[in-house]
Scaffold this motif. Structure first.
Motif, short mmCIF file in Angstrom:
data_model
loop_
_atom_site.label_atom_id
_atom_site.label_comp_id
_atom_site.label_asym_id
_atom_site.label_seq_id
_atom_site.Cartn_x
_atom_site.Cartn_y
_atom_site.Cartn_z
N SER A 135 0.86 -1.18 0.00
CA SER A 135 0.00 0.00 0.00
C SER A 135 0.90 1.23 0.00
O SER A 135 2.11 1.11 0.12
N GLY A 136 0.32 2.39 -0.08
CA GLY A 136 1.09 3.62 -0.10
C GLY A 136 1.79 3.92 1.21
O GLY A 136 2.72 4.73 1.26
N PHE A 137 1.36 3.28 2.28
CA PHE A 137 1.93 3.58 3.60
C PHE A 137 2.56 2.37 4.28
O PHE A 137 3.06 2.47 5.39
N SER A 138 2.51 1.22 3.63
CA SER A 138 3.11 0.02 4.20
C SER A 138 3.49 -0.94 3.07
O SER A 138 2.74 -1.07 2.10
N PRO A 139 4.61 -1.63 3.22
CA PRO A 139 4.99 -2.59 2.19
C PRO A 139 4.09 -3.83 2.18
O PRO A 139 4.07 -4.59 1.22
N PHE A 140 3.31 -4.03 3.25
CA PHE A 140 2.46 -5.21 3.37
C PHE A 140 1.31 -4.85 4.30
O PHE A 140 1.50 -4.68 5.50
N TYR A 141 0.10 -4.72 3.74
CA TYR A 141 -1.05 -4.23 4.48
C TYR A 141 -2.32 -4.94 4.01
O TYR A 141 -2.49 -5.19 2.82
N GLY A 142 -3.21 -5.26 4.94
CA GLY A 142 -4.50 -5.84 4.58
C GLY A 142 -5.51 -5.64 5.69
O GLY A 142 -5.16 -5.31 6.83
N MET A 143 -6.78 -5.86 5.36
CA MET A 143 -7.86 -5.70 6.32
C MET A 143 -8.82 -6.88 6.17
O MET A 143 -9.20 -7.24 5.06
N VAL A 144 -9.22 -7.47 7.30
CA VAL A 144 -10.11 -8.63 7.29
C VAL A 144 -11.12 -8.51 8.44
O VAL A 144 -10.77 -8.04 9.53
N ARG A 145 -12.36 -8.90 8.18
CA ARG A 145 -13.38 -9.00 9.24
C ARG A 145 -13.46 -10.48 9.60
O ARG A 145 -13.80 -11.32 8.77
N ASP A 146 -13.12 -10.82 10.83
CA ASP A 146 -13.06 -12.23 11.22
C ASP A 146 -14.45 -12.81 11.45
O ASP A 146 -15.46 -12.12 11.37
#
Length: 141
Positions: A113-124
């Motif tokens: 992402s623009g602010f992290s080399p590895f980023y994601g979002m999940v709803r468990d």
């Protein structure tokens, strides 16, 4: 004075399952006290639900949770809170991601992402939205 914050999640009858799942993802020690143990039972059907619980890991991961009693109005909302987990390497973040997406919903696929080399979002599977990222160096202001 040092200050530390801890995410405290509210559930309706499944806090124990959620805490056990988070322990399986992040490790650490799970501690849970029921309404019965606290002598705070207002509805006998809820005696074994969690009045206070947490998962605390040596690496600093800490989350708390409890079961909101049925006598109390509770609406978790659409996205009332994100739990952000940041680490130093993609391998560690990836391990957590793989467990959290089991029976969950990917909100933003994990990747650069623009602010992290590895980023994601999940709803468990419990409805908690997790933001996972590799910490990135920030330019000086």
């Amino acid at each position: 004075m040092a200050i530390k914050t801890t995410t405290h999640l509210n559930f309706r009858g499944n806090a124990r399952d959620a805490l056990a799942f988070y322990q399986s993802v992040f490790g650490g020690e799970l501690t849970a006290f029921t309404y019965a143990q606290a002598q705070a039972v207002t509805d006998p059907a809820e005696a074994d639900q969690i009045i206070w619980g947490q998962v605390l890991a040596e690496d600093g991961f800490h989350v708390m949770a409890y079961d909101v009693p049925s006598a109390v109005s509770w609406d978790p909302g659409t996205i009332p809170v994100f739990v952000s987990v940041q680490g130093g390497d993609a391998e560690g973040i990836s391990r957590c991601w793989k467990r959290l997406v089991e029976d969950g919903t990917v909100v933003r696929p994990i990747g650069p992402s623009g602010f992290s080399p590895f980023y994601g979002m999940v709803r468990d599977r419990f409805g908690t939205t997790w933001v996972l990222a590799v910490e990135a160096a920030r330019p000086a202001p």
